[in-house]
Design a protein around this motif. Structure first.
Motif, PDB file in Angstrom:
ATOM      1  N   MET A  48       0.859  -1.182   0.000  1.00 24.45           N
ATOM      2  CA  MET A  48       0.000   0.000   0.000  1.00 24.45           C
ATOM      3  C   MET A  48       0.895   1.232   0.000  1.00 24.45           C
ATOM      4  O   MET A  48       1.764   1.378   0.852  1.00 24.45           O
ATOM      5  CB  MET A  48      -0.896   0.036   1.241  1.00 24.45           C
ATOM      6  N   LEU A  49       0.682   2.103  -0.986  1.00 21.94           N
ATOM      7  CA  LEU A  49       1.393   3.370  -1.049  1.00 21.94           C
ATOM      8  C   LEU A  49       0.454   4.498  -0.671  1.00 21.94           C
ATOM      9  O   LEU A  49      -0.756   4.406  -0.897  1.00 21.94           O
ATOM     10  CB  LEU A  49       1.919   3.650  -2.468  1.00 21.94           C
ATOM     11  N   GLU A  50       1.005   5.549  -0.116  1.00 24.36           N
ATOM     12  CA  GLU A  50       0.264   6.793   0.093  1.00 24.36           C
ATOM     13  C   GLU A  50       1.022   7.858  -0.685  1.00 24.36           C
ATOM     14  O   GLU A  50       2.227   8.041  -0.497  1.00 24.36           O
ATOM     15  CB  GLU A  50       0.199   7.145   1.576  1.00 24.36           C
ATOM     16  N   CYS A  51       0.310   8.527  -1.596  1.00 21.69           N
ATOM     17  CA  CYS A  51       0.938   9.470  -2.510  1.00 21.69           C
ATOM     18  C   CYS A  51       0.109  10.748  -2.611  1.00 21.69           C
ATOM     19  O   CYS A  51      -1.043  10.787  -2.188  1.00 21.69           O
ATOM     20  CB  CYS A  51       1.029   8.872  -3.918  1.00 21.69           C
ATOM     21  N   THR A  52       0.698  11.732  -3.235  1.00 19.04           N
ATOM     22  CA  THR A  52      -0.016  12.954  -3.577  1.00 19.04           C
ATOM     23  C   THR A  52      -0.348  12.894  -5.060  1.00 19.04           C
ATOM     24  O   THR A  52       0.543  12.694  -5.888  1.00 19.04           O
ATOM     25  CB  THR A  52       0.846  14.199  -3.279  1.00 19.04           C
ATOM     26  N   ALA A  53      -1.621  13.063  -5.386  1.00 20.90           N
ATOM     27  CA  ALA A  53      -2.061  13.067  -6.776  1.00 20.90           C
ATOM     28  C   ALA A  53      -2.288  14.508  -7.218  1.00 20.90           C
ATOM     29  O   ALA A  53      -2.923  15.289  -6.508  1.00 20.90           O
ATOM     30  CB  ALA A  53      -3.357  12.269  -6.930  1.00 20.90           C
ATOM     31  N   ASP A  54      -1.751  14.840  -8.391  1.00 21.08           N
ATOM     32  CA  ASP A  54      -1.933  16.170  -8.953  1.00 21.08           C
ATOM     33  C   ASP A  54      -1.560  16.119 -10.427  1.00 21.08           C
ATOM     34  O   ASP A  54      -0.587  15.473 -10.808  1.00 21.08           O
ATOM     35  CB  ASP A  54      -1.060  17.194  -8.221  1.00 21.08           C
ATOM     36  N   ALA A  55      -2.326  16.803 -11.245  1.00 19.50           N
ATOM     37  CA  ALA A  55      -2.060  16.906 -12.683  1.00 19.50           C
ATOM     38  C   ALA A  55      -1.931  15.534 -13.344  1.00 19.50           C
ATOM     39  O   ALA A  55      -1.126  15.350 -14.247  1.00 19.50           O
ATOM     40  CB  ALA A  55      -0.812  17.757 -12.934  1.00 19.50           C
ATOM     41  N   GLY A  56      -2.725  14.566 -12.883  1.00 19.93           N
ATOM     42  CA  GLY A  56      -2.737  13.251 -13.504  1.00 19.93           C
ATOM     43  C   GLY A  56      -1.587  12.341 -13.122  1.00 19.93           C
ATOM     44  O   GLY A  56      -1.434  11.270 -13.694  1.00 19.93           O
ATOM     45  N   MET A  86      -3.561   8.885 -13.236  1.00 16.88           N
ATOM     46  CA  MET A  86      -4.438   9.253 -12.130  1.00 16.88           C
ATOM     47  C   MET A  86      -5.661  10.067 -12.537  1.00 16.88           C
ATOM     48  O   MET A  86      -6.507  10.347 -11.711  1.00 16.88           O
ATOM     49  CB  MET A  86      -3.646  10.058 -11.088  1.00 16.88           C
ATOM     50  N   GLY A  87      -5.750  10.481 -13.765  1.00 18.71           N
ATOM     51  CA  GLY A  87      -6.907  11.258 -14.191  1.00 18.71           C
ATOM     52  C   GLY A  87      -7.005  12.560 -13.415  1.00 18.71           C
ATOM     53  O   GLY A  87      -6.017  13.237 -13.178  1.00 18.71           O
ATOM     54  N   ALA A  88      -8.198  12.885 -12.951  1.00 15.38           N
ATOM     55  CA  ALA A  88      -8.448  14.172 -12.295  1.00 15.38           C
ATOM     56  C   ALA A  88      -8.307  14.123 -10.770  1.00 15.38           C
ATOM     57  O   ALA A  88      -8.582  15.104 -10.102  1.00 15.38           O
ATOM     58  CB  ALA A  88      -9.843  14.662 -12.666  1.00 15.38           C
ATOM     59  N   LYS A  89      -7.896  12.996 -10.212  1.00 10.14           N
ATOM     60  CA  LYS A  89      -7.743  12.887  -8.758  1.00 10.14           C
ATOM     61  C   LYS A  89      -6.693  13.883  -8.267  1.00 10.14           C
ATOM     62  O   LYS A  89      -5.663  14.068  -8.889  1.00 10.14           O
ATOM     63  CB  LYS A  89      -7.312  11.482  -8.348  1.00 10.14           C
ATOM     64  N   THR A  90      -6.982  14.513  -7.127  1.00  7.19           N
ATOM     65  CA  THR A  90      -6.017  15.396  -6.491  1.00  7.19           C
ATOM     66  C   THR A  90      -6.016  15.133  -4.994  1.00  7.19           C
ATOM     67  O   THR A  90      -6.986  14.626  -4.440  1.00  7.19           O
ATOM     68  CB  THR A  90      -6.344  16.885  -6.735  1.00  7.19           C
ATOM     69  N   GLY A  91      -4.912  15.468  -4.351  1.00  4.33           N
ATOM     70  CA  GLY A  91      -4.807  15.301  -2.909  1.00  4.33           C
ATOM     71  C   GLY A  91      -4.093  14.017  -2.547  1.00  4.33           C
ATOM     72  O   GLY A  91      -3.431  13.386  -3.362  1.00  4.33           O
TER      73      GLY A  91
END
Length: 103
Positions: A48-56, A86-91
């Protein structure tokens, strides 16, 4: 805001495709390269990773769970995350990986 991205099943099925894929630079190729470079395809693991999603894209990833510590699956998951769309996901997002083994 945290999102759980359920890609484990898709990734698990894609590993078999990734090993046979021939198109250079594709996501499936990246998965196959990462797994072969960092981990033993005969072993199974969940990461399991925890990442920051931004700009795809994902950035700042860290491993929050690894069922096969010391076997390289954490590195393989981090490598795959670099190309994961990642598409439009952010955060902040949690990204589960399931490596089925047996290949």
């Amino acid at each position: 805001m945290k999102f759980s991205i359920a890609i484990a099943a898709g990734i698990a099925g894609s590993f078999f495709v990734a090993q046979a894929a021939s198109a250079a630079g594709g996501f499936e190729d990246q998965m196959g390269r990462c797994l072969q470079q960092f981990a033993n395809t005969k072993d199974a693991a969940q990461v399991m990773l925890e990442c920051t999603a931004d700009a795809g894209k994902l950035s700042g990833c860290k491993v929050v769970d690894n069922s096969a510590a010391g076997k390289g699956f954490d590195k393989a998951a981090m490598c795959i995350a670099e190309k994961l769309p990642m598409g439009a996901k952010t955060g902040t997002v949690k990204v589960p990986f399931r490596f089925p083994g047996g290949a």
